[in-house]
Motif scaffolding. Structure first.
Motif, short mmCIF file in Angstrom:
data_model
loop_
_atom_site.label_atom_id
_atom_site.label_comp_id
_atom_site.label_asym_id
_atom_site.label_seq_id
_atom_site.Cartn_x
_atom_site.Cartn_y
_atom_site.Cartn_z
N PRO A 166 0.91 -1.31 0.14
CA PRO A 166 -0.10 -0.35 -0.29
C PRO A 166 0.94 0.64 0.27
N VAL A 167 0.46 1.80 -0.87
CA VAL A 167 0.96 3.30 -0.48
C VAL A 167 0.09 4.80 -1.05
N ARG A 168 0.80 5.75 -0.55
CA ARG A 168 -0.06 7.22 -0.72
C ARG A 168 0.93 7.72 -1.20
N ALA A 169 0.11 9.08 -1.70
CA ALA A 169 0.82 10.14 -2.61
C ALA A 169 0.86 11.29 -1.63
N ARG A 170 2.14 11.67 -2.05
CA ARG A 170 2.41 12.92 -0.27
C ARG A 170 3.71 13.53 -1.03
N HIS A 171 2.94 14.85 -1.73
CA HIS A 171 4.52 15.64 -2.30
C HIS A 171 5.09 15.25 -3.86
N ASP A 172 3.84 15.00 -4.29
CA ASP A 172 4.52 14.70 -6.03
C ASP A 172 5.42 13.11 -5.43
N SER A 173 5.02 12.20 -4.99
CA SER A 173 5.69 11.03 -4.98
C SER A 173 4.67 9.78 -3.77
N LEU A 174 5.48 8.35 -3.94
CA LEU A 174 4.94 7.63 -3.43
C LEU A 174 5.38 7.51 -2.32
N VAL A 175 4.94 7.17 -1.05
CA VAL A 175 5.47 6.63 0.08
C VAL A 175 4.73 5.07 0.43
N ALA A 176 5.55 4.21 0.68
CA ALA A 176 4.70 2.98 1.02
C ALA A 176 4.45 2.86 2.73
N LEU A 177 3.28 2.83 2.80
CA LEU A 177 2.62 2.63 4.64
C LEU A 177 2.76 1.01 4.71
#
Length: 108
Positions: free
Chosen positions: A48-59
């Motif tokens: 699972p990832v989320r968008a953060r400041h024009d990038s994807l961050v793994a959760l």
């Protein structure tokens, strides 16, 4: 030699942003069902990832699983909120006394 598990990056941004909604849209339901399907298939490496400041961050997968479970419980009616309770109470009253906003005057 075993085949590597396919990896799926699941964008959970929509579900996280809309987690405080009392009722899901059809798209919310599909996103949640897809996430649940992926989590239920160990042959797929679910990230699972989320968008953060024009990038994807793994959760964290465990944390996201808890969030998804919470959404499922709330969105399928396993929890009754204050508004739902008031509606049930109002519908249980005699026909002339049914109001969510307060006592009604005499019917004409």
């Amino acid at each position: 030699m075993s085949r590597p598990r396919p990896q799926v990056l699941f964008d959970a941004t929509r579900l996280l942003v809309r987690a405080d909604r009392a009722a899901p849209t059809g798209i919310d339901r599909v996103c949640l069902a897809y996430a649940e399907w992926l989590m239920g298939h160990p042959e797929v490496k679910f990230v699972p990832v989320r968008a953060r400041h024009d990038s994807l961050v793994a959760l964290d997968r465990r944390w996201f699983g808890e969030v998804a479970g919470s959404l499922r419980a709330r969105w399928t009616g396993n929890g009754v909120g204050e508004a739902e309770w008031k509606l049930v109470q109002a519908l249980s009253r005699p026909r002339g006394a049914r109001s969510l906003s307060g006592p009604r005057g005499p019917e004409k």
